[in-house]
Design a protein around this motif. Structure first.
Motif, PDB file in Angstrom:
ATOM      1  N   TYR A  85       0.810  -1.214   0.000  1.00  0.00           N
ATOM      2  CA  TYR A  85       0.000   0.000   0.000  1.00  0.00           C
ATOM      3  C   TYR A  85       0.842   1.262   0.000  1.00  0.00           C
ATOM      4  O   TYR A  85       0.355   2.328  -0.325  1.00  0.00           O
ATOM      5  N   GLN A  86       2.104   1.129   0.375  1.00  0.00           N
ATOM      6  CA  GLN A  86       2.959   2.324   0.288  1.00  0.00           C
ATOM      7  C   GLN A  86       3.071   2.752  -1.158  1.00  0.00           C
ATOM      8  O   GLN A  86       3.041   3.923  -1.476  1.00  0.00           O
ATOM      9  N   GLY A 106      -0.422   3.971  -2.418  1.00  0.00           N
ATOM     10  CA  GLY A 106      -0.664   5.320  -1.922  1.00  0.00           C
ATOM     11  C   GLY A 106       0.157   6.347  -2.681  1.00  0.00           C
ATOM     12  O   GLY A 106      -0.340   7.399  -3.048  1.00  0.00           O
ATOM     13  N   ARG A 147      -1.182   7.158  -6.182  1.00  0.00           N
ATOM     14  CA  ARG A 147      -2.474   7.861  -6.278  1.00  0.00           C
ATOM     15  C   ARG A 147      -3.258   7.432  -7.489  1.00  0.00           C
ATOM     16  O   ARG A 147      -3.737   8.261  -8.245  1.00  0.00           O
ATOM     17  N   SER A 148      -3.336   6.130  -7.683  1.00  0.00           N
ATOM     18  CA  SER A 148      -3.884   5.673  -8.960  1.00  0.00           C
ATOM     19  C   SER A 148      -5.401   5.554  -8.929  1.00  0.00           C
ATOM     20  O   SER A 148      -5.989   5.078  -9.861  1.00  0.00           O
ATOM     21  N   TRP A 149      -6.031   6.006  -7.870  1.00  0.00           N
ATOM     22  CA  TRP A 149      -7.479   5.805  -7.869  1.00  0.00           C
ATOM     23  C   TRP A 149      -8.243   7.092  -7.724  1.00  0.00           C
ATOM     24  O   TRP A 149      -7.818   8.074  -7.274  1.00  0.00           O
TER      25      TRP A 149
END
Ligand SMILES: Nc1ncnc2c1ncn2[C@@H]1O[C@H](COP(=O)(O)OP(=O)(O)O)[C@@H](O)[C@H]1O
Ligand SMILES: [Mg+2]
Lengths: 174, 242
Positions: B233-234, B237, B240-242
């Motif tokens: 998740y690092q 995060g 910022r792909s979402w």
């Protein structure tokens, strides 16, 4: 707390009047502290000034609440940025974390990824504190420990919430 | 047994230890369903995730204890999963150190015996082996406990002996599976301090399985295992792909 962003989130769901926004806000995020009408309108006015929302045509009728606001493209980008950016890992951020999760689910966005990014931000902070604590004087060590316990509590909440996302999505669905 | 299309060998600078799309089941229970993990030289990586998510299975695959059903396991540029059982077991004896939650010490033997044992198995002479064991016990604050039977040690002391036993061979990788799982948090943190300090001093790579955030906070970074898949998740995060 970020009331402007929360209102943007509710507006991305659907264009809305001020009083509807207030009702939605109170339902999901108010928790016994309803949003004053005055604040709804002043926030909407600021969002409109910044071109994050646009007021629709004035509708016939009485009172100030005769405009239906809709989110603009810039407003959607603002909202996206807010949702995707982990909250600064510090104690007492439950309310805003919770709001982000609920809004993400309402808008069909991947709440689990948001929570994952938040977990990573929290663990990063815990790493810094662990490093600081190693070899620190007892006072600094204890202060770091205090912060660590709070972050740990947040992390537990994040883990628990992750396992409840499907349930929560049902509740916030229309 | 192995994947149809061989992957290119890792380029220098790639992971020391790496799992690529590792699949492993126990009967009909899928424990890993395409797990990817790359750990760089000298890196300390925490593998986190809920109970039953596949953390231990991943560690066992990376260490060559389990063979994956599919996928690849690499160690220092070689396919661990394609080595013979002999070669893998030699590697485990000479290049890997292990620390588990419980019971890896022989309770009837002394601390010094337990720590010297891996060296003796590697055909190191008796005198040298015991000397090395003494050095490591002292480094871990157990200089006076060498003659004690390990069955008589406290939990924290036993884990420190286990750590000495893992470190004594000068491993290139330490695999630790819930190394503090049986300890209270204060004792656990003392063990983690020693593990991290010594791994850093020796440049040892560490794969640390834990469900405990306070323990994971000793690592350089963490990955999450969920339902047999690894998520970082690092990176999610950061992108910022979402
Ligand atoms: N030796 C085994 N025999 C049968 N099932 C196993 C065995 N080891 C692990 N499993 C199963 O594989 C899954 C992953 O287990 P494990 O890797 O031990 O998870 P974790 O370490 O994250 O708790 C679980 O469903 C577990 O029950
Ligand atoms: Mg396990």
């Amino acid at each position: 707390m970020s009331i402007p962003n929360m209102l943007l989130g509710l507006l991305e769901r659907e264009p809305s009047h001020g009083y509807e926004l207030k009702r939605e806000y109170d339902t999901y995020f108010g928790r016994g502290r309803p949003l004053p009408f005055g604040q709804v309108y002043s926030t909407l006015a600021r969002l409109a000034r910044d071109e994050l929302v646009t007021p629709g045509e004035v509708e016939p009728g009485e009172g100030p609440d005769r405009k239906r606001y809709r989110i603009t493209t810039a407003g959607k980008e603002e909202l996206e940025g807010w949702l995707a950016t982990p909250v600064e890992p510090e104690p007492h951020l439950q309310t805003v974390l919770f709001a982000k999760v609920v809004l993400s689910l309402m808008l069909g966005r991947p709440a689990e990824r948001y929570l994952g990014a938040q977990r990573a931000a929290h663990l990063q902070r815990m790493r810094e504190l662990t490093e600081l604590r190693r070899g620190a004087r007892v006072v600094d060590g204890l202060l770091a420990d205090h912060a660590m316990f709070h972050l740990e509590a947040d992390l537990r909440w994040i883990d628990l919430t992750e396992t409840r996302l499907a349930q929560l999505a049902e509740v916030v669905a229309r | 047994m192995t994947a149809g299309v061989p992957s290119p060998a890792p380029v220098p600078g790639d992971g020391v230890v790496e799992a690529r799309q590792v699949v492993r089941s126990f009967g009909t229970t899928p424990a890993l369903r395409g797990a990817d993990l790359r750990v760089g030289k000298g890196e300390i990586v925490a593998v986190m995730g809920p109970s039953g998510s596949g953390k231990s299975t991943l560690l066992h695959c990376l260490a060559g204890i389990f063979k994956p059903d599919r996928g690849e396991v690499w160690f220092e540029g070689r396919r661990l999963d394609q080595m013979s059982e002999d070669a893998r077991s030699r590697l485990r004896r000479t290049a890997f150190g292990f620390v588990f939650q419980f019971g890896q010490l022989v309770p009837e033997l002394t601390s010094a015996d337990n720590v010297a044992l891996p060296l003796l198995l590697n055909k190191v002479g008796r005198k040298k082996a015991y000397k090395e064991a003494g050095v490591w016990l002292a480094r871990l604050g157990l200089g006076d406990k060498g003659g004690r039977r390990s069955g008589e040690l406290s939990g924290g002391e036993a884990q420190r002996v286990a750590l000495a036993r893992a470190l004594v061979i000068g491993p290139r990788v330490i695999f630790a599976d819930e190394p503090t799982g049986s300890l209270d948090s204060f004792t656990g943190e003392a063990v983690m301090d020693l593990l991290v300090d010594n791994a850093r001093a020796e440049g040892t790579t560490v794969v640390l399985v834990t469900h405990d955030a306070r323990v994971a906070a000793f690592a350089d970074r963490e990955v999450m295992v969920r339902d047999g898949v690894v998520t970082d998740y690092q990176q999610v995060g950061a992108s910022r792909s979402w």
